[in-house]
Design a protein around this motif. Structure first.
Motif, PDB file in Angstrom:
ATOM      1  N   ASP A  28       0.848  -1.192   0.000  1.00 53.92           N
ATOM      2  CA  ASP A  28       0.000   0.000   0.000  1.00 53.92           C
ATOM      3  C   ASP A  28       0.889   1.249   0.000  1.00 53.92           C
ATOM      4  O   ASP A  28       1.233   1.788   1.052  1.00 53.92           O
ATOM      5  N   ASN A 153       7.292   0.193   4.963  1.00 48.30           N
ATOM      6  CA  ASN A 153       8.223   1.109   5.640  1.00 48.30           C
ATOM      7  C   ASN A 153       9.664   0.926   5.178  1.00 48.30           C
ATOM      8  O   ASN A 153      10.480   1.848   5.278  1.00 48.30           O
ATOM      9  N   HIS A 250      26.175   9.001   1.571  1.00 47.83           N
ATOM     10  CA  HIS A 250      25.417   7.750   1.503  1.00 47.83           C
ATOM     11  C   HIS A 250      24.029   8.071   0.966  1.00 47.83           C
ATOM     12  O   HIS A 250      23.397   9.044   1.382  1.00 47.83           O
TER      13      HIS A 250
HETATM   14  N1  ACO Z   1       4.075   4.376   1.391  1.00 47.91           N
HETATM   15  C1  ACO Z   1       3.080   5.062   1.972  1.00 47.91           C
HETATM   16  N2  ACO Z   1       3.059   5.340   3.285  1.00 47.91           N
HETATM   17  C2  ACO Z   1       4.094   4.925   4.024  1.00 47.91           C
HETATM   18  C3  ACO Z   1       5.171   4.215   3.488  1.00 47.91           C
HETATM   19  C4  ACO Z   1       5.129   3.932   2.107  1.00 47.91           C
HETATM   20  N3  ACO Z   1       6.116   3.259   1.489  1.00 47.91           N
HETATM   21  N4  ACO Z   1       6.050   3.930   4.470  1.00 47.91           N
HETATM   22  C5  ACO Z   1       5.548   4.463   5.598  1.00 47.91           C
HETATM   23  N5  ACO Z   1       4.371   5.052   5.339  1.00 47.91           N
HETATM   24  C6  ACO Z   1       3.461   5.730   6.266  1.00 47.91           C
HETATM   25  C7  ACO Z   1       3.673   5.288   7.692  1.00 47.91           C
HETATM   26  O1  ACO Z   1       2.965   4.089   7.950  1.00 47.91           O
HETATM   27  C8  ACO Z   1       3.113   6.470   8.457  1.00 47.91           C
HETATM   28  O2  ACO Z   1       1.716   6.364   8.475  1.00 47.91           O
HETATM   29  P1  ACO Z   1       0.907   6.758   9.824  1.00 47.91           P
HETATM   30  O3  ACO Z   1       1.200   8.231  10.040  1.00 47.91           O
HETATM   31  O4  ACO Z   1      -0.488   6.456   9.452  1.00 47.91           O
HETATM   32  O5  ACO Z   1       1.483   5.888  10.888  1.00 47.91           O
HETATM   33  C9  ACO Z   1       3.481   7.660   7.567  1.00 47.91           C
HETATM   34  O6  ACO Z   1       3.769   7.114   6.273  1.00 47.91           O
HETATM   35  C10 ACO Z   1       4.666   8.445   8.052  1.00 47.91           C
HETATM   36  O7  ACO Z   1       5.700   7.525   8.429  1.00 47.91           O
HETATM   37  P2  ACO Z   1       7.121   8.003   8.865  1.00 47.91           P
HETATM   38  O8  ACO Z   1       7.942   6.821   9.237  1.00 47.91           O
HETATM   39  O9  ACO Z   1       7.003   9.125   9.840  1.00 47.91           O
HETATM   40  O10 ACO Z   1       7.646   8.608   7.479  1.00 47.91           O
HETATM   41  P3  ACO Z   1       8.948   9.423   7.223  1.00 47.91           P
HETATM   42  O11 ACO Z   1       8.596  10.705   6.631  1.00 47.91           O
HETATM   43  O12 ACO Z   1       9.864   9.408   8.427  1.00 47.91           O
HETATM   44  O13 ACO Z   1       9.665   8.562   6.092  1.00 47.91           O
HETATM   45  C11 ACO Z   1      11.431   6.921   5.874  1.00 47.91           C
HETATM   46  C12 ACO Z   1       9.989   7.201   6.337  1.00 47.91           C
HETATM   47  C13 ACO Z   1      11.501   7.178   4.385  1.00 47.91           C
HETATM   48  C14 ACO Z   1      11.761   5.476   6.170  1.00 47.91           C
HETATM   49  C15 ACO Z   1      12.400   7.861   6.598  1.00 47.91           C
HETATM   50  O14 ACO Z   1      12.127   7.850   7.977  1.00 47.91           O
HETATM   51  C16 ACO Z   1      13.847   7.491   6.410  1.00 47.91           C
HETATM   52  O15 ACO Z   1      14.398   7.653   5.346  1.00 47.91           O
HETATM   53  N6  ACO Z   1      14.543   7.048   7.472  1.00 47.91           N
HETATM   54  C17 ACO Z   1      15.973   6.777   7.442  1.00 47.91           C
HETATM   55  C18 ACO Z   1      16.350   5.604   6.588  1.00 47.91           C
HETATM   56  C19 ACO Z   1      17.851   5.434   6.622  1.00 47.91           C
HETATM   57  O16 ACO Z   1      18.576   6.386   6.478  1.00 47.91           O
HETATM   58  N7  ACO Z   1      18.385   4.280   6.881  1.00 47.91           N
HETATM   59  C20 ACO Z   1      19.819   4.225   7.161  1.00 47.91           C
HETATM   60  C21 ACO Z   1      20.590   3.425   6.340  1.00 47.91           C
HETATM   61  S1  ACO Z   1      19.954   1.851   5.989  1.00 47.91           S
HETATM   62  C22 ACO Z   1      21.138   0.633   6.416  1.00 47.91           C
HETATM   63  O17 ACO Z   1      22.086   0.863   7.088  1.00 47.91           O
HETATM   64  C23 ACO Z   1      20.848  -0.769   5.971  1.00 47.91           C
END
Ligand code: ACO
Length: 323
Positions: A28, A153, A250
């Protein structure tokens, strides 16, 4: 003073593209949400008969050819990966065998998305102490194999790929006008390891597990610490942000990169971006961004590069390289 200088570079991306529109049919989500929140439009996914090792071998061959070195001129291979082909032996030994390298030694290193920088640091130390002359440093991952494809997510974020560089010993003056790696800082914070973790592992559950992430917390941690470590490495070396020709960050999320750039005061035209087409390729990300910058002519000889990573561990790092 001996410096580790980049003498060659290579990269490999699997052919299969997974677009945001493909993902709309799996979970979704929407193209609009993914682009707005991450900057990612598509990512590459390894074919069934491809592995981290096979991607790494392709990148390594290109880097060797680019450096005009034969496999037996390489003393050390370090492969940074979170997704090794087998639990043992190290995937780096598969690369060694495939290249026909019958001397030297090869091992893997694991620091998630910071892995390539950790590997650079180890190779740089071997070179600067005079223990070796040439190192092949690879970042390669097939995170698609440990992504939960039902979790919106995380599944929209990651892609597969490999990037490689050849580091070679070269005499420098010991000043910041030298070519090569000028400085690297590595950091980790195990107290926050649960923010980004797999649900299983060899010893804990005899399985590989799937990626679990507290996205919002990782995001905050990344913005704060990536700008801090950038300031630290610049001031340690007597530079200001105005001295930096290119930022090679990164490729996790465009909003993390933009927020870090705002905090640093670095203009966006100095930033190498690959994430729109590649997503987050973990250990390969900075290596492939470097490759992209060099091959597109954005990075030129003599440029001062600021590299930055942030990943599971939590780990983060910064590097200053004069190309
Ligand atoms: N599509 C639609 N809605 C989504 C999606 C999606 N793919 N994913 C999450 N949402 C929803 C959530 O369920 C939430 O809904 P809710 O408010 O009803 O609960 C809403 O969107 C907001 O969620 P947040 O987690 O607050 O969204 P955010 O703006 O923070 O973006 C993201 C999420 C993209 C994951 C971001 O937090 C991010 O980039 N985090 C860091 C990732 C990262 O840098 N990782 C490090 C390296 S990875 C490694 O080392 C392997």
């Amino acid at each position: 003073m001996i410096r580790s200088v980049i003498k060659g570079f290579g990269a490999y991306l699997p052919e299969r593209r997974l677009t945001n529109f493909d993902l709309e049919k799996m979970v979704d989500t929407s193209d609009e949400w993914i682009v707005e929140r991450t900057g990612i439009r598509e990512r590459r996914i390894a074919a069934n008969d491809e592995t981290t090792g096979s991607l790494a071998i392709r990148a390594a061959r290109e880097a060797l050819a680019n450096a005009s070195l034969t496999p037996n001129q390489i003393d050390l291979i370090i492969l940074a990966t979170t997704t090794p082909d087998e639990t043992l032996p190290a995937t780096a030994t598969k690369v060694q065998a495939a290249l026909g390298m019958t001397s030297g030694f090869a091992f893997d290193i694991q620091a998630a998305c910071s892995g390539f920088m950790y590997a650079l640091s180890v190779a740089d130390n071997y070179i600067r102490t005079g223990a070796i002359r040439n190192a092949l440093v690879i970042g390669a991952d097939t995170l698609s194999r440990i992504v939960d494809w039902t979790d919106r997510n995380t599944c929209v974020l990651f892609g597969d790929g490999a990037g490689a560089v050849i580091l070679s010993a070269e005499e420098g003056q010991g000043t910041t006008t030298d070519s090569g790696i000028l400085s690297l800082i590595l950091r980790s914070d195990g107290a926050n390891r649960n923010m980004l973790i797999s649900s299983g592992g060899v010893s804990a559950s005899q399985s590989v597990g799937k990626i679990l992430m507290e996205g919002r917390e990782v995001f905050r941690f990344a913005v704060e610490n990536m700008s801090k470590i950038a300031h630290e490495i610049l001031s340690n070396n007597g530079f200001t942000i105005a001295d930096v020709d290119c930022l090679v960050p990164h490729q996790a999320n465009i909003r993390i990169i933009d927020a870090t750039c705002r905090k640093l005061g670095i203009p966006s035209d100095k930033v190498i971006l690959t994430l729109a087409d590649q997503g987050n390729t973990s250990g390969a990300s900075v290596a492939m961004a470097l490759y992209d910058g060099i091959t597109r002519g954005r990075i030129k000889h003599g440029d001062l590069l600021l590299l930055e990573t942030m990943g599971a561990g939590l780990t983060w790092s910064a590097g200053l390289i004069r190309y």
